[in-house]
Design a protein around this motif. Structure first.
Motif, PDB file in Angstrom:
ATOM      1  N   ILE A   4       0.769  -1.227   0.140  1.00  0.00           N
ATOM      2  CA  ILE A   4      -0.473   0.365  -0.016  1.00  0.00           C
ATOM      3  C   ILE A   4       0.607   1.143  -0.239  1.00  0.00           C
ATOM      4  CG2 ILE A   4      -1.851   0.961   1.298  1.00  0.00           C
ATOM      5  CD1 ILE A   4      -2.954  -1.257  -0.122  1.00  0.00           C
ATOM      6  N   THR A   5       0.781   1.903  -0.836  1.00  0.00           N
ATOM      7  CA  THR A   5       1.388   3.278  -1.363  1.00  0.00           C
ATOM      8  C   THR A   5       0.465   4.870  -0.486  1.00  0.00           C
ATOM      9  OG1 THR A   5       1.666   3.207  -2.929  1.00  0.00           O
ATOM     10  CG2 THR A   5       3.432   2.405  -2.615  1.00  0.00           C
ATOM     11  N   ILE A   6       1.271   5.270  -0.847  1.00  0.00           N
ATOM     12  CA  ILE A   6       0.338   6.956  -0.600  1.00  0.00           C
ATOM     13  C   ILE A   6       1.205   7.698  -1.352  1.00  0.00           C
ATOM     14  CG2 ILE A   6      -0.238   8.812   1.098  1.00  0.00           C
ATOM     15  CD1 ILE A   6      -0.227   6.410   3.253  1.00  0.00           C
ATOM     16  N   ASP A   7       0.638   8.676  -1.971  1.00  0.00           N
ATOM     17  CA  ASP A   7       1.198   9.758  -2.923  1.00  0.00           C
ATOM     18  C   ASP A   7       1.429  11.813  -2.315  1.00  0.00           C
ATOM     19  OD1 ASP A   7       2.244   8.780  -5.235  1.00  0.00           O
ATOM     20  OD2 ASP A   7      -0.105   8.349  -6.071  1.00  0.00           O
ATOM     21  N   SER A   8       0.139  11.492  -1.534  1.00  0.00           N
ATOM     22  CA  SER A   8      -0.037  12.571  -0.774  1.00  0.00           C
ATOM     23  C   SER A   8      -0.611  12.123   0.511  1.00  0.00           C
ATOM     24  CB  SER A   8      -0.354  13.818  -1.601  1.00  0.00           C
ATOM     25  OG  SER A   8      -1.709  13.259  -2.479  1.00  0.00           O
ATOM     26  N   PRO A   9      -1.147  13.353   1.771  1.00  0.00           N
ATOM     27  CA  PRO A   9      -1.701  12.948   3.011  1.00  0.00           C
ATOM     28  C   PRO A   9      -3.036  12.988   2.234  1.00  0.00           C
ATOM     29  CG  PRO A   9       0.254  13.838   3.418  1.00  0.00           C
ATOM     30  CD  PRO A   9       0.139  13.856   2.033  1.00  0.00           C
ATOM     31  N   GLY A  11      -7.570  11.400   2.397  1.00  0.00           N
ATOM     32  CA  GLY A  11      -8.389  10.601   2.948  1.00  0.00           C
ATOM     33  C   GLY A  11      -8.040   8.930   2.758  1.00  0.00           C
ATOM     34  N   PRO A  12      -8.574   8.354   2.916  1.00  0.00           N
ATOM     35  CA  PRO A  12      -8.627   6.627   3.085  1.00  0.00           C
ATOM     36  C   PRO A  12      -8.673   6.577   1.149  1.00  0.00           C
ATOM     37  CG  PRO A  12     -10.956   6.779   4.003  1.00  0.00           C
ATOM     38  CD  PRO A  12     -10.629   8.404   3.733  1.00  0.00           C
ATOM     39  N   GLU A  13      -8.757   7.443   0.366  1.00  0.00           N
ATOM     40  CA  GLU A  13      -8.987   7.024  -1.249  1.00  0.00           C
ATOM     41  C   GLU A  13      -7.511   6.901  -1.988  1.00  0.00           C
ATOM     42  OE1 GLU A  13      -9.688  11.381  -0.984  1.00  0.00           O
ATOM     43  OE2 GLU A  13     -10.726   9.540   0.255  1.00  0.00           O
ATOM     44  N   VAL A  14      -6.734   8.031  -0.758  1.00  0.00           N
ATOM     45  CA  VAL A  14      -5.104   8.538  -1.419  1.00  0.00           C
ATOM     46  C   VAL A  14      -4.195   6.848  -1.153  1.00  0.00           C
ATOM     47  CG1 VAL A  14      -5.629  10.499  -0.415  1.00  0.00           C
ATOM     48  CG2 VAL A  14      -4.390   8.842   1.167  1.00  0.00           C
ATOM     49  N   LEU A  15      -4.956   5.154  -0.249  1.00  0.00           N
ATOM     50  CA  LEU A  15      -4.166   4.275  -0.191  1.00  0.00           C
ATOM     51  C   LEU A  15      -4.376   3.521  -1.085  1.00  0.00           C
ATOM     52  CD1 LEU A  15      -5.219   3.620   3.510  1.00  0.00           C
ATOM     53  CD2 LEU A  15      -3.457   4.571   2.871  1.00  0.00           C
ATOM     54  N   VAL A  16      -3.226   3.088  -2.183  1.00  0.00           N
ATOM     55  CA  VAL A  16      -3.124   2.366  -3.595  1.00  0.00           C
ATOM     56  C   VAL A  16      -2.448   1.395  -3.313  1.00  0.00           C
ATOM     57  CG1 VAL A  16      -2.422   2.737  -5.327  1.00  0.00           C
ATOM     58  CG2 VAL A  16      -4.055   4.608  -4.375  1.00  0.00           C
ATOM     59  N   TRP A  17      -2.625   0.350  -3.787  1.00  0.00           N
ATOM     60  CA  TRP A  17      -2.167  -1.305  -3.128  1.00  0.00           C
ATOM     61  C   TRP A  17      -1.082  -1.522  -4.999  1.00  0.00           C
ATOM     62  CZ3 TRP A  17      -0.151  -5.096  -0.799  1.00  0.00           C
ATOM     63  CH2 TRP A  17      -0.439  -6.702  -1.150  1.00  0.00           C
ATOM     64  N   GLN A  46      -1.166   9.624  10.356  1.00  0.00           N
ATOM     65  CA  GLN A  46       0.841   8.885   9.206  1.00  0.00           C
ATOM     66  C   GLN A  46      -0.706   8.997   7.424  1.00  0.00           C
ATOM     67  OE1 GLN A  46       3.132   5.801   9.550  1.00  0.00           O
ATOM     68  NE2 GLN A  46       3.880   5.950   7.295  1.00  0.00           N
ATOM     69  N   ARG A  47      -1.252   8.683   7.830  1.00  0.00           N
ATOM     70  CA  ARG A  47      -2.135   8.021   5.997  1.00  0.00           C
ATOM     71  C   ARG A  47      -2.457   9.929   5.528  1.00  0.00           C
ATOM     72  NH1 ARG A  47      -7.791   7.061   7.282  1.00  0.00           N
ATOM     73  NH2 ARG A  47      -7.819   9.511   6.879  1.00  0.00           N
ATOM     74  N   GLN A  48      -3.239  10.955   7.220  1.00  0.00           N
ATOM     75  CA  GLN A  48      -3.092  11.845   6.764  1.00  0.00           C
ATOM     76  C   GLN A  48      -2.251  13.135   7.435  1.00  0.00           C
ATOM     77  OE1 GLN A  48      -5.747  12.188  10.299  1.00  0.00           O
ATOM     78  NE2 GLN A  48      -7.320  10.767   9.668  1.00  0.00           N
ATOM     79  N   GLY A  49      -1.563  12.693   7.108  1.00  0.00           N
ATOM     80  CA  GLY A  49      -0.359  13.458   7.554  1.00  0.00           C
ATOM     81  C   GLY A  49       0.979  14.704   9.008  1.00  0.00           C
ATOM     82  N   ASN A  50      -0.434  13.516   9.674  1.00  0.00           N
ATOM     83  CA  ASN A  50       0.182  14.293  11.200  1.00  0.00           C
ATOM     84  C   ASN A  50       0.790  13.105  11.735  1.00  0.00           C
ATOM     85  OD1 ASN A  50      -2.205  15.771  10.416  1.00  0.00           O
ATOM     86  ND2 ASN A  50      -3.692  14.817  10.645  1.00  0.00           N
ATOM     87  N   TYR A  51       1.956  12.023  11.941  1.00  0.00           N
ATOM     88  CA  TYR A  51       2.405  11.730  12.834  1.00  0.00           C
ATOM     89  C   TYR A  51       3.383  10.792  11.213  1.00  0.00           C
ATOM     90  CZ  TYR A  51       3.027   7.538  15.303  1.00  0.00           C
ATOM     91  OH  TYR A  51       3.942   7.352  16.709  1.00  0.00           O
ATOM     92  N   PRO A  52       4.766  11.904  11.641  1.00  0.00           N
ATOM     93  CA  PRO A  52       5.757  11.514  11.226  1.00  0.00           C
ATOM     94  C   PRO A  52       6.715   9.807  11.274  1.00  0.00           C
ATOM     95  CG  PRO A  52       6.268  14.010  12.375  1.00  0.00           C
ATOM     96  CD  PRO A  52       4.500  13.438  12.704  1.00  0.00           C
ATOM     97  N   VAL A  53       7.145  10.216  10.512  1.00  0.00           N
ATOM     98  CA  VAL A  53       7.570   8.088  10.168  1.00  0.00           C
ATOM     99  C   VAL A  53       8.975   8.637  11.243  1.00  0.00           C
ATOM    100  CG1 VAL A  53       8.710   6.644   8.965  1.00  0.00           C
ATOM    101  CG2 VAL A  53       6.358   7.948   8.283  1.00  0.00           C
TER     102      VAL A  53
END
Length: 323
Positions: A4-9, A11-17, A46-53
């Motif tokens: 699962i990858t994320i191009d930009s923070p 909603g759930p729709e940004v999660l791409v397999w 993290q998906r929302q951009g609110n939890y730095p890795v």
């Protein structure tokens, strides 16, 4: 591999397999072919951009997994290719493969199906490290856990009951409270219509996922020499603390996070995993403590799983499974 990858923070729709680089097995690590992972609140942040890795962690979501060891790095002892395991991760679980320090790996508990074992590492390590290793919950004390129907909550209730504590919990529906009662909670509080301070009276240990919104009332419910442990910020990050009241109660407030701990050394994830293996795993294998799984979804449907957590329509853990 696929992940699962994320191009930009967003909603759930940004999660791409899609495709992602294979993990590299470093010294002291193993690579696990992931059978399942579990969705945690931190994943949503993290998906929302609110939890730095944390530095050095995978950008891929996923704080726990179960699967089969497929590669063993230099210096690793105790694990071999083909072992069925589950693991506490700093990231990377939403994928087909993940590299993890060997000290964060646990054997699949006997009697627990491999995919289901993905529901265990993060919740057991969180509860054991905070409620028992840090707050020192004792037999006969009163334990209050907020959000008792969550993954953390369902495990906290079971472990506190096992320890001989009187357990109180909050939840948002009668169905969730009924489930908490089945796990052993004695005091059940609907946070939508009841005051938990009035209902509980006094608590020796409070495990809180809300943060700022509940801080003053958590101090109110605290018994003399009580301990509050804050592990989440769903209710905000800045709250008012009445130090005078806390001093009169000789109370303590701890705020901790598991993900950012070092892999080894003092207070490390490896120390916590070792304690869990010794103190909790035998009762998991006996069925005294069990993983609570709400549903399983294919990894490619991670967006749907995130929506379930955001709606709080689940009880226990939501798993993502590689098909």
């Amino acid at each position: 591999m696929r992940a699962i990858t994320i191009d930009s923070p967003g909603g759930p729709e940004v999660l791409v397999w899609g495709e992602a680089p294979d993990p590299v097995c470093g010294a002291g690590e193993v690579v696990i072919d992931v059978v399942a992972t579990a969705v945690n609140r931190a994943d949503l942040l993290q998906r929302q951009g609110n939890y730095p890795v944390p530095p050095g962690a995978s950008e891929i979501l996923g704080l726990e997994c179960s699967g089969i060891v497929s590669e063993v790095g230099e210096g690793v002892t105790g694990w071999t290719v083909g072992d069925e395991v589950c693991a506490l991760l700093s990231g990377g679980g939403y994928a087909e493969r993940v590299a993890v320090p060997a000290g964060q790996v646990l054997p699949r508990p006997a009697g627990v199906e491999l995919a289901t074992a993905a529901a265990l590492p993060e919740v057991v390590c969180t509860v054991w490290s905070n409620v028992f290793m840090l707050a020192g919950l004792q037999r006969g004390e009163t334990f209050l856990v907020h959000g008792g129907s969550s993954g953390i909550g369902t495990m906290a209730i079971q472990l506190a009951v096992r320890a001989g504590a009187r357990v109180a919990t909050t939840a948002g529906s009668q169905a969730k409270l009924d489930f908490c009662r089945e796990l052993g909670a004695e005091v059940l509080v609907d946070y939508r219509s009841q005051d938990f301070v009035e209902a509980v009276g006094q608590a020796d240990v409070v495990l809180d996922n809300m943060g700022a919104a509940y801080l003053p009332r958590n101090v109110d419910v605290l018994a003399p020499d009580g301990r509050i442990v804050v592990i989440g910020m769903q209710g905000g990050v800045k709250g008012e603390l009445d130090l005078g009241k806390l001093l009169r109660k000789r109370g303590t407030v701890h705020a901790t996070a598991l993900r950012g701990r070092p892999a080894t050394g003092r207070h490390s994830k490896a120390d916590i995993v070792a304690a869990v293996l010794h103190d909790v795993w035998p009762d998991v294998e006996r069925g005294v403590v069990r993983p609570i799984v709400d549903r399983r979804l294919p990894m490619a449907r991670a967006a749907e799983a995130h929506q379930v957590l955001e709606e709080s329509s689940h009880i226990g853990k939501v798993l993502l499974v590689n098909e």
